[in-house]
Design an enzyme around this catalytic site. Structure first.
Site, PDB file in Angstrom:
ATOM      1  N   SER A  20      -9.588  -6.479  -4.849  1.00  0.00           N
ATOM      2  CA  SER A  20      -9.699  -5.227  -5.581  1.00  0.00           C
ATOM      3  C   SER A  20     -11.097  -5.316  -6.441  1.00  0.00           C
ATOM      4  CB  SER A  20      -8.574  -4.795  -6.500  1.00  0.00           C
ATOM      5  OG  SER A  20      -8.798  -3.751  -7.113  1.00  0.00           O
ATOM      6  N   SER A  22     -11.423  -3.146  -8.806  1.00  0.00           N
ATOM      7  CA  SER A  22     -11.069  -2.247 -10.068  1.00  0.00           C
ATOM      8  C   SER A  22     -11.472  -2.987 -11.380  1.00  0.00           C
ATOM      9  CB  SER A  22      -9.572  -1.854 -10.035  1.00  0.00           C
ATOM     10  OG  SER A  22      -9.449  -0.834  -8.836  1.00  0.00           O
ATOM     11  N   LYS A  71       2.082   3.317  -4.380  1.00  0.00           N
ATOM     12  CA  LYS A  71       1.841   4.390  -4.952  1.00  0.00           C
ATOM     13  C   LYS A  71       2.971   5.528  -4.856  1.00  0.00           C
ATOM     14  CE  LYS A  71      -3.233   4.732  -4.097  1.00  0.00           C
ATOM     15  NZ  LYS A  71      -4.455   5.485  -3.476  1.00  0.00           N
ATOM     16  N   ASN A  95      -1.603   6.959  -8.626  1.00  0.00           N
ATOM     17  CA  ASN A  95      -2.263   5.908  -8.761  1.00  0.00           C
ATOM     18  C   ASN A  95      -2.964   5.471 -10.229  1.00  0.00           C
ATOM     19  OD1 ASN A  95      -4.455   7.792  -9.505  1.00  0.00           O
ATOM     20  ND2 ASN A  95      -6.028   7.063  -7.882  1.00  0.00           N
ATOM     21  N   ASP A 110      -7.213  10.359  -7.000  1.00  0.00           N
ATOM     22  CA  ASP A 110      -8.144  10.126  -5.721  1.00  0.00           C
ATOM     23  C   ASP A 110      -8.976  11.442  -5.469  1.00  0.00           C
ATOM     24  OD1 ASP A 110      -7.461   7.454  -5.295  1.00  0.00           O
ATOM     25  OD2 ASP A 110      -5.687   7.957  -4.205  1.00  0.00           O
ATOM     26  N   GLY A 135      -6.369  13.505   9.434  1.00  0.00           N
ATOM     27  CA  GLY A 135      -5.470  12.300   9.018  1.00  0.00           C
ATOM     28  C   GLY A 135      -4.307  13.292   8.057  1.00  0.00           C
ATOM     29  N   MET A 233     -13.621   8.011   3.697  1.00  0.00           N
ATOM     30  CA  MET A 233     -13.344   7.391   2.570  1.00  0.00           C
ATOM     31  C   MET A 233     -13.176   5.804   2.613  1.00  0.00           C
ATOM     32  SD  MET A 233     -10.003   9.863   1.568  1.00  0.00           S
ATOM     33  CE  MET A 233      -9.903  11.421   1.459  1.00  0.00           C
TER      34      MET A 233
END
Length: 293
Positions: A20, A22, A71, A95, A110, A135, A233
């Site tokens: 990650s 983040s 999630k 999220n 998101d 998708g 994405m």
């Protein structure tokens, strides 16, 4: 002077979580805005998620990000114990969680992150545009409502199998009607007929994970207009398989999801701290870092 023992704590929860970005992103935001906080990555197995969520506020945590595979479970937790934002409620996934004096808030940043990346970094005006969204999984569901808020004339959700795409379109139809947008779900095999009947799209967004496996989604010739924009994405050092396929098809305007990652983090940061960080310096640093791998 504030000591580290009294810092507000934040984290990203997932499994696996070692990859990650983040912690790096939020550390940069904190430095930039002068916010004293600690942000870490915590690996949590699905069986331990609820106990972890119950424990974190007592350990000084004010908020968390949630990533795969938690999630949907975080959505159920926030629904039961707190309040869901409208976009989280519609997305069926959370999220971002904030522990506030007024209780738990569950959000999904998101879609707004995607919107901010498209509109601010890439200068796209989505109003009046025709958008194709590839998708019908959680990533798609999380961005439909913010995309509708940007007032496109058409939003088509196309999936390998049409059932999930149609179900998703039906779920958001009332919101689409209110936004004055034509929302339609179909299988990928129906795209030639859709394009023949209504014309090419202005923007195509790949919300599938196909690029993670180096797989390009085949799209019919003429899917995008001459000045169309292709967005994935997923992101990496090199262009994704999807973007490479679009480039080979003659598409000039291409972008991956690194900006979306930074922007959704900024929305979460603002929810927690009440201040919006500048995202471009962080995006630039991550892009340079990826290029060196």
């Amino acid at each position: 002077m504030t000591t580290s023992d009294h810092l507000d704590c934040y984290a990203v929860l997932g499994q696996p979580i070692h990859h990650s970005l983040s912690p790096q992103i939020h550390a940069a935001f904190a430095t930039q805005t002068g916010q004293a906080l600690r942000y870490t990555a915590i690996e949590v197995a699905p069986a331990d998620l609820i106990s972890t969520l119950n424990q974190l506020p007592g350990d000084g945590f004010k908020g968390i990000n949630i990533t795969v595979p938690h999630k949907e479970a975080a959505w159920a937790y926030a629904q039961q114990h707190g309040t869901l934002s409208e976009r989280a409620a519609m997305a069926g996934a959370v999220n971002t969680i904030a522990w506030t004096p007024n209780g738990i808030i569950g959000d999904n940043t998101d879609g707004q992150g995607l919107l901010n990346d498209l509109q601010q970094r890439h200068g796209l005006n989505l109003a009046g545009k025709r958008i194709l969204l590839l998708g019908a999984g959680g990533a798609t569901r999380g961005v439909v409502l913010p995309l509708l808020a940007a007032a496109p004339t058409t939003l088509v959700i196309a999936n390998r199998t049409d059932t999930r795409a149609v179900e998703l379109a039906n779920l958001f139809t009332p919101k689409a009607v209110a936004a004055g947008c034509l929302l339609h779900g179909c299988g990928l095999d129906a795209l030639p007929q859709v394009i023949s009947a209504t014309g090419p799209f202005d923007i195509v967004i790949n919300a599938t994970s196909a690029s993670l496996g180096g797989e390009a989604i085949p799209l019919p010739a003429g899917t995008l207009s001459a000045n169309g924009f292709a967005y994935d994405m997923m992101y990496g050092k090199a262009p994704t398989a999807f973007l490479e396929a679009q480039r080979a098809a003659g598409v000039i305007h291409l972008a991956d999801g690194l900006g979306m990652l930074v922007e959704q983090a900024a929305v979460a940061f603002a929810l927690w701290r009440g201040i919006a960080p500048a995202t471009q310096p962080v995006y630039n640093a991550l892009r340079a870092q990826l290029a060196q791998k």
